[in-house]
Design a protein around this motif. Structure first.
Motif, PDB file in Angstrom:
ATOM      1  N   GLY A  89      29.422  36.535  -0.126  1.00  8.74           N
ATOM      2  CA  GLY A  89      30.493  35.963   1.034  1.00  8.74           C
ATOM      3  C   GLY A  89      31.609  36.659   1.285  1.00  8.74           C
ATOM      4  O   GLY A  89      32.239  36.227   1.896  1.00  8.74           O
ATOM      5  N   ALA A 236      25.333  32.775  -5.634  1.00 15.81           N
ATOM      6  CA  ALA A 236      25.971  31.217  -5.484  1.00 15.81           C
ATOM      7  C   ALA A 236      27.212  31.291  -4.640  1.00 15.81           C
ATOM      8  O   ALA A 236      27.475  30.309  -3.825  1.00 15.81           O
ATOM      9  N   SER A 237      28.205  32.013  -5.005  1.00 12.63           N
ATOM     10  CA  SER A 237      29.330  31.968  -4.382  1.00 12.63           C
ATOM     11  C   SER A 237      29.136  32.216  -2.628  1.00 12.63           C
ATOM     12  O   SER A 237      29.987  31.511  -1.910  1.00 12.63           O
ATOM     13  N   GLU A 239      26.412  31.721  -1.031  1.00 15.81           N
ATOM     14  CA  GLU A 239      25.795  30.760  -0.082  1.00 15.81           C
ATOM     15  C   GLU A 239      26.601  29.451  -0.002  1.00 15.81           C
ATOM     16  O   GLU A 239      26.620  28.781   0.891  1.00 15.81           O
ATOM     17  N   ASN A 240      27.396  29.081  -1.232  1.00 15.38           N
ATOM     18  CA  ASN A 240      28.281  27.809  -0.920  1.00 15.38           C
ATOM     19  C   ASN A 240      29.448  28.106  -2.079  1.00 15.38           C
ATOM     20  O   ASN A 240      29.068  27.711  -3.208  1.00 15.38           O
ATOM     21  N   ALA A 241      30.719  28.500  -1.711  1.00 15.36           N
ATOM     22  CA  ALA A 241      31.488  28.864  -2.650  1.00 15.36           C
ATOM     23  C   ALA A 241      32.209  27.325  -3.139  1.00 15.36           C
ATOM     24  O   ALA A 241      32.506  27.521  -4.467  1.00 15.36           O
ATOM     25  N   ILE A 242      32.102  26.437  -2.429  1.00 13.07           N
ATOM     26  CA  ILE A 242      32.639  24.997  -2.911  1.00 13.07           C
ATOM     27  C   ILE A 242      31.773  24.507  -3.950  1.00 13.07           C
ATOM     28  O   ILE A 242      32.265  24.023  -5.310  1.00 13.07           O
ATOM     29  N   ALA A 243      30.536  24.514  -3.698  1.00 12.40           N
ATOM     30  CA  ALA A 243      29.625  24.215  -4.880  1.00 12.40           C
ATOM     31  C   ALA A 243      29.542  25.015  -5.952  1.00 12.40           C
ATOM     32  O   ALA A 243      29.491  24.574  -7.153  1.00 12.40           O
ATOM     33  N   ALA A 244      29.643  26.432  -5.789  1.00 12.46           N
ATOM     34  CA  ALA A 244      29.706  27.355  -6.974  1.00 12.46           C
ATOM     35  C   ALA A 244      31.085  26.723  -7.908  1.00 12.46           C
ATOM     36  O   ALA A 244      30.965  27.002  -9.092  1.00 12.46           O
ATOM     37  N   ARG A 245      32.109  26.547  -7.137  1.00 13.43           N
ATOM     38  CA  ARG A 245      33.183  26.252  -7.792  1.00 13.43           C
ATOM     39  C   ARG A 245      33.206  24.963  -8.659  1.00 13.43           C
ATOM     40  O   ARG A 245      33.677  24.887 -10.048  1.00 13.43           O
TER      41      ARG A 245
END
Length: 370
Positions: A89, A236-237, A239-245
């Motif tokens: 990302g 993963a970050s 694709e969706n940094a918030i979900a990864a966090r």
């Protein structure tokens, strides 16, 4: 039955994304390139001669293949680093500066290790290039993680700093070639050079052992991206940094690591040029490879194997473009036009699918029975 069908659909979709879209983008770009030549008064015969020369200059002889691969190697290395960043990302515009710093560091290390045997001097010089590139890109990663500074802005600024820093360092006694007043580095000693591979056929063939380094980095990037925990975190970050966090991943560390790995590969691209092709560092030795590598990463769909073939294609366009200019008298700027058109079509896959609808799976036809 359903899972097997879904696997076939996924495989077909991935094939379209990695192979069919770039292939049709190339065809469309070559066609529009011909139209551009025709619009500027170039005769059909000259257009045909130009494309024949393009093919001849890229794969028509051992020398052509050597030049194609020589031009492709740094593009693939830098493109791999950018592709890893894209997957995480991050839009890294700083490959050019990382190439500059890595290439210069490789020269300095090679000169410093001149008294050592080749099995120490060459790996040491390559390592210096990779570490320096990683550190330089890591600055932008740290700024993004610690302050939120966007990597596009910071890497552009770091590019400009690297150009001026190169000009300054090339005039320092430690680096500047003795007896020269112009900005040029000392020559890389033989023990730190990437050995030429085809001198037994022709002493002028420039293909060097960076070929093996590049192939090894393609394999390593594939393993890192699709077989390692770190690569999973990158993806993963991205694709969706918030979900990864929320999944427990350290977002800041992932950003810094992604930028550092990208910088290391770009630094190796710079070392590839100074140790394998040029034998020294001079102002502008990076030759905008870092910017062309952005197109290579996009054309390769940020997949290591795709980047490899995209880099070879761009190397072929560069080598063949010189032959076009000689044989047909067509401006080499046409190659830049073709490359730009390829990027336009790659950036708009729906346009490619609209132009070539017969080459793609129709929506809904991949569904099988449950």
């Amino acid at each position: 039955m359903k899972d097997a069908t879904q696997g076939r659909v996924f495989g077909r979709t991935q094939l379209e994304d990695l192979v069919i879209v770039p292939l049709f983008a190339l065809v469309a770009a070559l066609f529009l390139g011909a139209l551009v030549m025709a619009a500027t008064g170039v005769s059909p015969g000259t257009i045909a001669q130009s494309y024949a020369a393009l093919l001849k200059g890229s794969v028509g002889s051992i020398n052509a293949v050597s030049e194609t691969l020589t031009a492709a190697l740094p593009l693939v290395l830098a493109g791999l680093g950018l592709a890893l960043g894209f997957r995480a990302g991050l839009f890294n515009i700083g490959a050019e500066g990382q190439i500059v710093m890595g290439g210069l560091a490789a020269v300095v290390a090679g000169v410093a290790l001149a008294d050592f045997p080749a099995f120490i001097a060459l790996p040491g010089a390559l390592l210096a290039g990779a570490v320096t590139g990683a550190f330089y890109a890591g600055i932008a990663g740290w700024l993004r993680a610690a302050t939120g500074a966007h990597e596009v802005i910071s890497t552009i600024m770091l590019n400009l700093i690297s150009f001026r820093l190169l000009d300054y360092l090339l005039r320092t006694p430690l680096i500047q070639k003795e007896g020269r007043a112009d900005p040029i580095s000392k020559s890389v000693p033989d023990v730190a050079e990437l050995p030429k591979l085809l001198t037994f056929l022709d002493a002028n063939l420039r293909l060097h052992a960076g070929l093996f380094l590049t192939l090894a980095m393609v394999a390593a990037a594939y393993w890192l991206l699709f077989r390692s925990k770190l690569g999973f975190e990158f993806r993963a970050s991205g694709e969706n940094a918030i979900a990864a966090r929320f999944a427990g991943m350290n977002a800041g560390l992932t950003i810094v690591m992604a930028m550092a790995v990208a910088g290391a590969l770009a630094g190796l691209a710079g070392a590839n040029q100074t140790l394998g092709v040029l034998g020294r560092a001079t102002p502008g030795f990076s030759a905008e490879i870092g910017f062309d590598a952005i197109a290579v990463a996009l054309l390769g769909r940020s997949h290591p194997v795709g980047v490899l073939f995209a880099g070879i294609l761009f190397g072929a366009l560069e080598a063949g473009g010189r032959q076009m200019q000689v044989d047909a008298g067509v401006s080499i700027d046409l190659i830049g036009i073709i490359q730009s058109l390829i990027i336009v079509f790659i950036a708009a896959p729906l346009l490619v699918k609209a132009i070539f609808p017969w080459g793609f799976r129709k929506a809904g036809t991949g569904k099988g029975r449950s």
